[in-house]
Design a protein around this motif. Structure first.
Motif, mmCIF file in Angstrom:
data_model
loop_
_atom_site.group_PDB
_atom_site.id
_atom_site.type_symbol
_atom_site.label_atom_id
_atom_site.label_comp_id
_atom_site.label_asym_id
_atom_site.label_seq_id
_atom_site.Cartn_x
_atom_site.Cartn_y
_atom_site.Cartn_z
ATOM 1 N N UNK A 95 1.522 12.633 9.831
ATOM 2 C CA UNK A 95 1.872 11.755 10.946
ATOM 3 C C UNK A 95 2.242 10.373 10.456
ATOM 4 N N UNK B 178 -5.581 8.596 5.095
ATOM 5 C CA UNK B 178 -4.296 8.014 4.714
ATOM 6 C C UNK B 178 -3.166 8.912 5.202
ATOM 7 N N UNK B 179 -2.168 8.318 5.883
ATOM 8 C CA UNK B 179 -1.034 9.095 6.363
ATOM 9 C C UNK B 179 0.205 8.869 5.504
ATOM 10 N N UNK B 180 1.236 9.660 5.776
ATOM 11 C CA UNK B 180 2.408 9.694 4.893
ATOM 12 C C UNK B 180 3.114 8.349 4.767
ATOM 13 N N UNK B 181 3.059 7.543 5.810
ATOM 14 C CA UNK B 181 3.775 6.267 5.767
ATOM 15 C C UNK B 181 2.888 5.110 5.319
ATOM 16 N N UNK B 182 1.652 5.416 4.878
ATOM 17 C CA UNK B 182 0.775 4.360 4.399
ATOM 18 C C UNK B 182 -0.067 3.747 5.494
ATOM 19 N N UNK B 183 0.017 4.287 6.693
ATOM 20 C CA UNK B 183 -0.904 3.824 7.740
ATOM 21 C C UNK B 183 -2.204 4.613 7.610
ATOM 22 N N UNK C 156 5.776 0.188 8.194
ATOM 23 C CA UNK C 156 4.379 0.433 7.838
ATOM 24 C C UNK C 156 4.236 0.602 6.329
ATOM 25 N N UNK C 157 5.147 1.375 5.755
ATOM 26 C CA UNK C 157 5.091 1.643 4.315
ATOM 27 C C UNK C 157 5.229 0.365 3.509
ATOM 28 N N UNK D 49 0.835 -1.197 0.000
ATOM 29 C CA UNK D 49 0.000 0.000 0.000
ATOM 30 C C UNK D 49 0.877 1.256 0.000
ATOM 31 N N UNK D 50 1.980 1.192 0.733
ATOM 32 C CA UNK D 50 2.883 2.339 0.803
ATOM 33 C C UNK D 50 3.412 2.764 -0.557
ATOM 34 N N UNK E 10 10.840 10.637 -1.632
ATOM 35 C CA UNK E 10 9.829 10.471 -0.591
ATOM 36 C C UNK E 10 10.291 9.425 0.412
ATOM 37 N N UNK F 19 11.359 10.318 4.226
ATOM 38 C CA UNK F 19 10.495 9.772 5.275
ATOM 39 C C UNK F 19 11.308 8.862 6.197
ATOM 40 N N UNK G 8 3.988 -2.696 4.195
ATOM 41 C CA UNK G 8 3.026 -3.727 4.601
ATOM 42 C C UNK G 8 3.517 -4.580 5.766
ATOM 43 N N UNK H 103 -2.135 14.062 7.815
ATOM 44 C CA UNK H 103 -1.575 13.118 6.852
ATOM 45 C C UNK H 103 -0.085 12.910 7.070
#
Lengths: 377, 377
Positions: B280, A319-324, B177-178, A293-294, B217, B221, B180, B278
């Motif tokens: 966070x 949706x947040x920046x890290x895909x959470x 997280x990014x 997803x990220x 990105x 990040x 999965x 977003x």
DNA sequence: TATCCAATTGAATCGCACT
DNA sequence: TAGTGCGATTCAATTGGAT
């Protein structure tokens, strides 16, 4: 065919090649690799494959999250007192390698970030001409147990000819066939050496860094011809020799440690010449591309800040920046948050979460499909 | 919150940091990158991202930090001189980069096999400590039209701290997280920069080697925090600036070419910053606010006298009023006792010890999570 | 015999803050 | 500055024993 003719023409103009009888084919020369290589005539070898010490410079002991101990490479042969000492060692063995290589031969080296940059720079300084750098992407690398860096999931190979204008062997067709009729790329996904292939004695690995045969197979199939002479100055337990035998290439090894030499000879003795069945297992599997997803966030297919909802619009999340995802009070992955909010035992976030796309409400999996379509070769 | 406090404590002991007002934030400094970097104070930048020129046949317009001129040799026949000139240029700009970086800052460079080995070796010689080499595996590379080599399908990035013992920022949890919920590996599959993202003017690309925003990105990040200052000495058309703005980081660029500067400024102007929600990311436990075991006792989440056990029920211990545990003959903290009983080198008591909660056996860490959720503002 | 579960393992530069 | 104590941290493949 045409290639062979060209080679013969050039040889006719060059000094007579060393007769193969004068080479220690199928032998492991004991002792220091530089001394050992000195016994080999000039311009007599078609390829050098070298897996030198990496100069890892490891710290103290490392344990896994479960408390078990990591068996590190602590051998003396990987200890160097400084970069300068390592560089001098590198120049010395590369000088011998260059001397024994034929003008149309080529050099392969393998290393990690600890040593590969020094190797590559020194090779260039000596006049070798880099043809490709190849990334061995490990299918099953060791994780980073402390969560301090990215998982070190690859090693780097460098392939070089003797000089900018030098000819070299590249079996383009064989590589394309091996790769399901697509050009072979510079990144190779191969598993690390384990299972039955890993040499063991009394339940312990014989060599700490045995390379998988599949790696050498691809190297040799790509850049040598049948009957060519392959020299490995850091022979270890003889992966190069075993693959050379299977592929009908001649081999010469150099190895200091008696235990490694013994294991290598026994192993190569047992190596079977190639049959087609074995070849198939070597072929690269075209793995279905996995898309996290990220990745959709990073590539801009879904913007951070986008609001997702389930089909019935009972739950919403940002949706947040890290895909959470962040809901009212809870956060989590697309799967974890979906599960949490529903109180379900599990949840496939790809089909649970929806967004508006081109006027329609679609599951985020639809965006993933679009991404895969757009980026597939 | 807790993280900020810690940072301020450390800074209080170090020399006063450069006030941000003295930095040319959000600006592209024109001219040669070495001259441009000289205008930036010492130890004022959190990250340098550099995409230096690859071509080793350089023009004669290079200068050293001391202002002296580098006499470039561009003849084809003199590769050695050409490498020497490139190396000097590299050392010169890396020297400035090192000067402006904070002690806990980090350096990223990107390159191909033409220059990356020289870059990496020089970085090591200068004292940078390589943390990872990263392979950008291109999802859609240009094929090798002549069929003479492997398809050049990747580029290499190097990530380094200022020295072996230096601290650095790595947002482990955000990366996991990014990806999965799997550790982020050292090989990144990302598409090349094309489509709408590729800057064009009159149908022609503005910059020959524009990098995809997805790459920057992930870099930013992973290895910077919100508000950090990112310097790009080879700014080009400003991918670094655009991503920095989106991710709430400050940026400084250096760029010689007016056309690139103009295109970059226009592009960054249009980039939308993400809103706070977003931006966070998931926190790692290391940076999350700490909750001591004793707090759970004091607040009644776990009662003194509760019996804890490990998952396999081999060990049992009673919770005492002060938050220590008592086993048969030994006592200690949740960590110390777990370590002691197992005879392990270390133990995370939060995941080792379990209790029955709502009919399920759960690690005590689950109770801590509930506590954090319930007490969060 | 097939399946499942638990244990093991691989080139690793693998913590941090306080005293 | 070295020592100490808290506490954070793992993925894929294989193997061998149990079901």
């Amino acid at each position: 065919m045409g290639q062979l003719l060209v080679k013969q023409k050039i040889r006719a103009r060059a000094p007579a090649p060393t007769p193969k009888e004068l080479l220690p084919l199928g032998q492991i020369i004991p002792g220091d690799c530089i001394e050992a290589m000195r016994t080999i005539p000039d311009a007599s070898v078609d390829m050098v494959f070298a897996d030198p010490p990496y100069n890892l410079q490891l710290g103290g002991d490392l344990s896994r999250p479960d408390g078990s101990h990591v068996d590190a490479v602590t051998n003396d042969w990987d200890k160097f007192s400084s970069f300068a000492v390592y560089d001098q060692f590198t120049r010395d063995w590369l000088t011998e390698a260059r001397r024994v290589l034929k003008p149309e031969g080529s050099l392969w080296v393998i290393g990690s970030y600890h040593n590969i940059f020094r190797l590559g720079a020194i090779m260039q300084d000596m006049g070798f001409w880099i043809l490709n750098d190849i990334v061995w992407r490990k299918a099953n690398p060791m994780p980073n147990f402390k969560g301090t860096r990215f998982t070190n999931a690859h090693e780097t190979l460098i392939w070089a000819s003797m000089g900018e204008k030098s000819k070299y062997t590249f079996n383009y067709r064989a590589m394309k066939t091996l790769n399901d009729e697509l050009q072979m790329r510079s990144d190779w996904v191969l598993p690390i050496c384990n299972g039955a292939e890993r040499l063991k004695k009394g339940g312990r690995k014989v060599h700490p860094t045995q390379k998988p045969e599949a790696l050498l197979y691809r190297v040799m199939l790509a850049t040598t011809n049948e009957g060519d002479v392959v020299l490995d100055p850091f022979f270890g337990t003889g992966t190069t020799g075993a693959v050379a035998k299977r592929l009908g290439r001649e081999w010469i090894g150099c190895e200091r440690e008696g235990d490694y030499r013994e294991a290598a000879l026994e192993r190569i003795e047992m190596a079977l010449p190639l049959d087609e069945r074995a070849l198939k297992t070597m072929q690269s599997k075209r793995t279905a591309p996995k898309v996290a997803f990220g990745t959709l966030i990073e590539t801009g297919w879904i913007a951070p800040g986008t609001v997702l909802s389930d089909k019935k619009n009972r739950f919403r999340a940002v949706v947040r920046a890290d895909g959470s995802l962040a809901a009212d009070k809870v956060t989590g992955s697309i799967h974890g948050l979906g599960k949490e909010l529903q109180g379900a035992p599990s949840c496939n976030g790809w089909t649970f979460w929806h967004l508006e796309h081109e006027g329609q409400v679609k599951p985020i999996d639809a965006i993933r499909q679009l991404y895969i379509l757009a980026t597939e070769p």
